[in-house]
Design a protein around this motif. Structure first.
Motif, PDB file in Angstrom:
ATOM      1  N   TYR A 116      29.614  55.261  47.311  1.00  0.00           N
ATOM      2  CA  TYR A 116      28.527  55.078  48.287  1.00  0.00           C
ATOM      3  C   TYR A 116      28.590  53.642  48.781  1.00  0.00           C
ATOM      4  CZ  TYR A 116      23.858  54.595  50.290  1.00  0.00           C
ATOM      5  OH  TYR A 116      22.814  54.347  51.139  1.00  0.00           O
ATOM      6  N   LEU A 117      28.663  53.484  50.096  1.00  0.00           N
ATOM      7  CA  LEU A 117      28.714  52.149  50.690  1.00  0.00           C
ATOM      8  C   LEU A 117      27.838  52.130  51.930  1.00  0.00           C
ATOM      9  CD1 LEU A 117      29.807  49.284  50.991  1.00  0.00           C
ATOM     10  CD2 LEU A 117      31.774  50.241  52.197  1.00  0.00           C
ATOM     11  N   ASN A 118      26.845  51.233  51.945  1.00  0.00           N
ATOM     12  CA  ASN A 118      25.934  51.125  53.075  1.00  0.00           C
ATOM     13  C   ASN A 118      25.848  49.658  53.490  1.00  0.00           C
ATOM     14  OD1 ASN A 118      23.885  51.201  54.952  1.00  0.00           O
ATOM     15  ND2 ASN A 118      22.530  52.489  53.735  1.00  0.00           N
ATOM     16  N   ILE A 119      26.413  49.346  54.647  1.00  0.00           N
ATOM     17  CA  ILE A 119      26.301  47.996  55.199  1.00  0.00           C
ATOM     18  C   ILE A 119      25.650  48.056  56.582  1.00  0.00           C
ATOM     19  CG2 ILE A 119      28.250  47.070  53.898  1.00  0.00           C
ATOM     20  CD1 ILE A 119      29.955  47.374  56.374  1.00  0.00           C
ATOM     21  N   SER A 120      24.823  49.058  56.784  1.00  0.00           N
ATOM     22  CA  SER A 120      24.206  49.289  58.093  1.00  0.00           C
ATOM     23  C   SER A 120      23.117  48.270  58.391  1.00  0.00           C
ATOM     24  CB  SER A 120      23.620  50.706  58.136  1.00  0.00           C
ATOM     25  OG  SER A 120      22.553  50.840  57.211  1.00  0.00           O
ATOM     26  N   SER A 121      22.722  48.243  59.666  1.00  0.00           N
ATOM     27  CA  SER A 121      21.586  47.437  60.134  1.00  0.00           C
ATOM     28  C   SER A 121      21.747  45.958  59.832  1.00  0.00           C
ATOM     29  CB  SER A 121      20.272  47.968  59.526  1.00  0.00           C
ATOM     30  OG  SER A 121      20.054  49.305  59.887  1.00  0.00           O
ATOM     31  N   ASN A 122      22.949  45.457  60.045  1.00  0.00           N
ATOM     32  CA  ASN A 122      23.215  44.029  60.018  1.00  0.00           C
ATOM     33  C   ASN A 122      23.684  43.625  61.418  1.00  0.00           C
ATOM     34  OD1 ASN A 122      22.902  42.878  57.162  1.00  0.00           O
ATOM     35  ND2 ASN A 122      24.047  44.764  56.786  1.00  0.00           N
ATOM     36  N   GLN A 123      24.245  42.457  61.542  1.00  0.00           N
ATOM     37  CA  GLN A 123      24.853  42.046  62.803  1.00  0.00           C
ATOM     38  C   GLN A 123      26.351  41.808  62.572  1.00  0.00           C
ATOM     39  OE1 GLN A 123      21.821  40.025  61.848  1.00  0.00           O
ATOM     40  NE2 GLN A 123      20.829  41.855  62.657  1.00  0.00           N
ATOM     41  N   ILE A 124      26.943  42.731  61.848  1.00  0.00           N
ATOM     42  CA  ILE A 124      28.364  42.620  61.518  1.00  0.00           C
ATOM     43  C   ILE A 124      29.186  42.981  62.752  1.00  0.00           C
ATOM     44  CG2 ILE A 124      30.206  43.556  60.068  1.00  0.00           C
ATOM     45  CD1 ILE A 124      28.069  43.976  57.897  1.00  0.00           C
ATOM     46  N   TYR A 125      30.196  42.192  63.029  1.00  0.00           N
ATOM     47  CA  TYR A 125      31.018  42.407  64.210  1.00  0.00           C
ATOM     48  C   TYR A 125      32.492  42.337  63.812  1.00  0.00           C
ATOM     49  CZ  TYR A 125      31.058  37.282  63.984  1.00  0.00           C
ATOM     50  OH  TYR A 125      31.177  35.993  63.563  1.00  0.00           O
ATOM     51  N   GLY A 126      33.349  42.507  64.805  1.00  0.00           N
ATOM     52  CA  GLY A 126      34.785  42.502  64.542  1.00  0.00           C
ATOM     53  C   GLY A 126      35.357  43.898  64.609  1.00  0.00           C
ATOM     54  N   GLU A 127      36.654  43.999  64.430  1.00  0.00           N
ATOM     55  CA  GLU A 127      37.369  45.254  64.617  1.00  0.00           C
ATOM     56  C   GLU A 127      37.654  45.937  63.298  1.00  0.00           C
ATOM     57  OE1 GLU A 127      40.845  46.949  67.518  1.00  0.00           O
ATOM     58  OE2 GLU A 127      39.637  45.177  67.921  1.00  0.00           O
ATOM     59  N   ILE A 128      37.465  47.247  63.283  1.00  0.00           N
ATOM     60  CA  ILE A 128      37.830  48.042  62.122  1.00  0.00           C
ATOM     61  C   ILE A 128      39.353  48.118  62.065  1.00  0.00           C
ATOM     62  CG2 ILE A 128      37.715  50.330  61.066  1.00  0.00           C
ATOM     63  CD1 ILE A 128      35.019  50.684  62.508  1.00  0.00           C
ATOM     64  N   PRO A 129      39.964  47.709  60.955  1.00  0.00           N
ATOM     65  CA  PRO A 129      41.429  47.676  60.915  1.00  0.00           C
ATOM     66  C   PRO A 129      42.036  49.060  60.705  1.00  0.00           C
ATOM     67  CG  PRO A 129      40.551  46.995  58.808  1.00  0.00           C
ATOM     68  CD  PRO A 129      39.365  47.203  59.709  1.00  0.00           C
ATOM     69  N   ASP A 130      43.314  49.173  61.029  1.00  0.00           N
ATOM     70  CA  ASP A 130      44.069  50.375  60.680  1.00  0.00           C
ATOM     71  C   ASP A 130      44.412  50.315  59.200  1.00  0.00           C
ATOM     72  OD1 ASP A 130      43.970  51.216  63.257  1.00  0.00           O
ATOM     73  OD2 ASP A 130      45.981  50.530  63.775  1.00  0.00           O
ATOM     74  N   PHE A 131      44.433  51.477  58.564  1.00  0.00           N
ATOM     75  CA  PHE A 131      44.825  51.563  57.168  1.00  0.00           C
ATOM     76  C   PHE A 131      46.061  52.447  57.091  1.00  0.00           C
ATOM     77  CE2 PHE A 131      40.403  50.498  57.115  1.00  0.00           C
ATOM     78  CZ  PHE A 131      40.307  49.568  56.093  1.00  0.00           C
ATOM     79  N   ASP A 132      47.217  51.838  57.007  1.00  0.00           N
ATOM     80  CA  ASP A 132      48.475  52.587  57.026  1.00  0.00           C
ATOM     81  C   ASP A 132      49.458  51.931  56.064  1.00  0.00           C
ATOM     82  OD1 ASP A 132      50.422  54.396  57.730  1.00  0.00           O
ATOM     83  OD2 ASP A 132      51.066  53.260  59.491  1.00  0.00           O
ATOM     84  N   PRO A 133      49.710  52.513  54.894  1.00  0.00           N
ATOM     85  CA  PRO A 133      49.087  53.775  54.460  1.00  0.00           C
ATOM     86  C   PRO A 133      47.792  53.541  53.735  1.00  0.00           C
ATOM     87  CG  PRO A 133      50.725  53.093  52.888  1.00  0.00           C
ATOM     88  CD  PRO A 133      50.740  52.055  53.982  1.00  0.00           C
ATOM     89  N   LEU A 134      47.001  54.603  53.603  1.00  0.00           N
ATOM     90  CA  LEU A 134      45.788  54.515  52.818  1.00  0.00           C
ATOM     91  C   LEU A 134      46.135  54.566  51.334  1.00  0.00           C
ATOM     92  CD1 LEU A 134      43.357  56.861  54.733  1.00  0.00           C
ATOM     93  CD2 LEU A 134      43.657  54.417  54.956  1.00  0.00           C
ATOM     94  N   PRO A 135      45.243  54.052  50.475  1.00  0.00           N
ATOM     95  CA  PRO A 135      45.501  54.129  49.039  1.00  0.00           C
ATOM     96  C   PRO A 135      45.649  55.568  48.585  1.00  0.00           C
ATOM     97  CG  PRO A 135      43.714  52.611  49.500  1.00  0.00           C
ATOM     98  CD  PRO A 135      44.029  53.307  50.792  1.00  0.00           C
ATOM     99  N   PRO A 136      46.547  55.850  47.617  1.00  0.00           N
ATOM    100  CA  PRO A 136      46.801  57.226  47.205  1.00  0.00           C
ATOM    101  C   PRO A 136      45.657  57.868  46.454  1.00  0.00           C
ATOM    102  CG  PRO A 136      47.989  55.690  45.797  1.00  0.00           C
ATOM    103  CD  PRO A 136      47.396  54.886  46.929  1.00  0.00           C
ATOM    104  N   HIS A 137      44.736  57.072  45.870  1.00  0.00           N
ATOM    105  CA  HIS A 137      43.655  57.633  45.085  1.00  0.00           C
ATOM    106  C   HIS A 137      42.335  57.018  45.511  1.00  0.00           C
ATOM    107  CE1 HIS A 137      46.612  59.448  42.465  1.00  0.00           C
ATOM    108  NE2 HIS A 137      47.175  58.272  42.313  1.00  0.00           N
TER     109      HIS A 137
END
Length: 321
Positions: A116-137
């Motif tokens: 569970y991860l909630n970082i909503s309702s802040n003023q966070i900015y910037g670009e969501i990075p690509d994840f390639d490859p994603l972790p296997p687990h």
């Protein structure tokens, strides 16, 4: 209804493991001194108060938390760098915490550890990075992620969908029960064995079948010819062999499309593979060139059997019925 500030003596309770101060009327500042001897703390919540967490940017906490809930506490404006030291966190809520910053790459790299991860309702900015490859687990089959009410930009397609699994073994027979499937995408995993014959017998509504980039071997089952609604067949990059079933030559004419009905699966489904991409705007990128089909996506046929060991002539074309 507790109010006032949290006493510094909190930091002396060295055996404390679980601390919940949430939903009171506490205010004031929390500093390193409040946590100085809390080496056994694994669960901490102060959500719903008016507390300010003010620590040195280089602070390394003495604890390793599994759960941290600080909703509506004042952590910002910088993203809390001390979270970098928390290797066991699986539940984190720092929503509405007055953070006005970018998310550091180390945090993006650890994001898959959370249930569970909630970082909503802040003023966070910037670009969501690509994840390639994603972790296997990843720790949870159904993680919850809330990034809402920020100023993040970029695409989440790769972040959510691209390569999240390394499923292995054979395709379970329990899939037979999904007789109403219209889209089945098992690509980019490590499935082995033969493509089951029952795939062509039970999935009468199947429009899209993607099995690419696995470890399937043996023949392409002739039973797939019974998938009379199939529009996209992708079995590329496996170890399939033998001759192609004769019906593959006729796949583009196998289905008679009723123009008054188009499945929702084809109207919103997005396929991303190495050689083609079917997008919401009904454009297709195949081997580097884009073709626009707009309103006639329901007539498109794609067959990709490349990077296998088939013998004889292989039909490799994009056709319209």
């Amino acid at each position: 209804m507790l109010n006032g500030s949290i006493p510094l003596s909190l930091g002396k309770i060295s055996h404390l493991e679980y601390l919940d101060l949430s939903n009171n009327k506490m205010n004031g500042t929390l500093s390193e001194i409040h946590f100085v001897n809390l080496t056994k703390l694994t669960w901490f919540s102060a959500s719903g108060n008016s507390l300010i967490l003010q620590v040195n940017p280089n602070w390394v906490p003495p604890f390793q938390l599994k759960t941290l809930l600080l909703m509506s506490c004042h952590l910002g404006p910088q993203f809390p760098s001390w979270l970098h030291s928390q290797n066991n966190l699986s539940v984190l809520d720092i929503s509405n915490a007055r953070i006005s910053d970018t998310i550091p790459r180390w945090f993006w790299n650890s994001i898959f550890q959370y249930e569970y991860l909630n970082i909503s309702s802040n003023q966070i900015y910037g670009e969501i990075p690509d994840f390639d490859p994603l972790p296997p687990h990843t720790p949870a089959l159904r993680p919850i992620l809330d990034l809402s009410n920020n100023s993040l930009s970029g695409s989440m397609i790769h972040f959510i969908c691209n390569g999240e699994n390394k499923l292995s073994g054979i395709i379970p027979e329990s899939f037979k029960n999904f007789s109403n499937l219209e889209v089945l995408n098992l690509g980019d995993n490590e499935f082995v064995g033969k493509i089951p014959t029952w795939m062509g017998e039970g999935f009468t509504s199947l429009l899209i079948l993607i099995l690419r980039s696995n470890k399937f071997d043996g023949f392409l089952p002739i039973q797939l010819c019974r998938l009379t609604s199939l529009q996209i067949l992708d079995v590329a990059n496996n170890s399939l062999s033998g001759t192609m079933p004769g019906c593959v030559n006729n796949f583009s004419a196998m289905a008679t499309i009723d123009s008054s009905h188009q499945s929702n699966a084809m109207s919103y489904f997005e396929v991303t593979a190495y050689d083609y991409e079917v997008l919401e705007d009904a454009s297709i990128v195949m081997k580097g060139s884009m073709v626009e089909y707009n309103s006639i996506l329901n007539l498109v046929r794609i067959i990709d059997v490349s990077k296998n060991n088939f013998s004889g002539e292989i039909p490799m074309e994009l056709t319209l019925s």
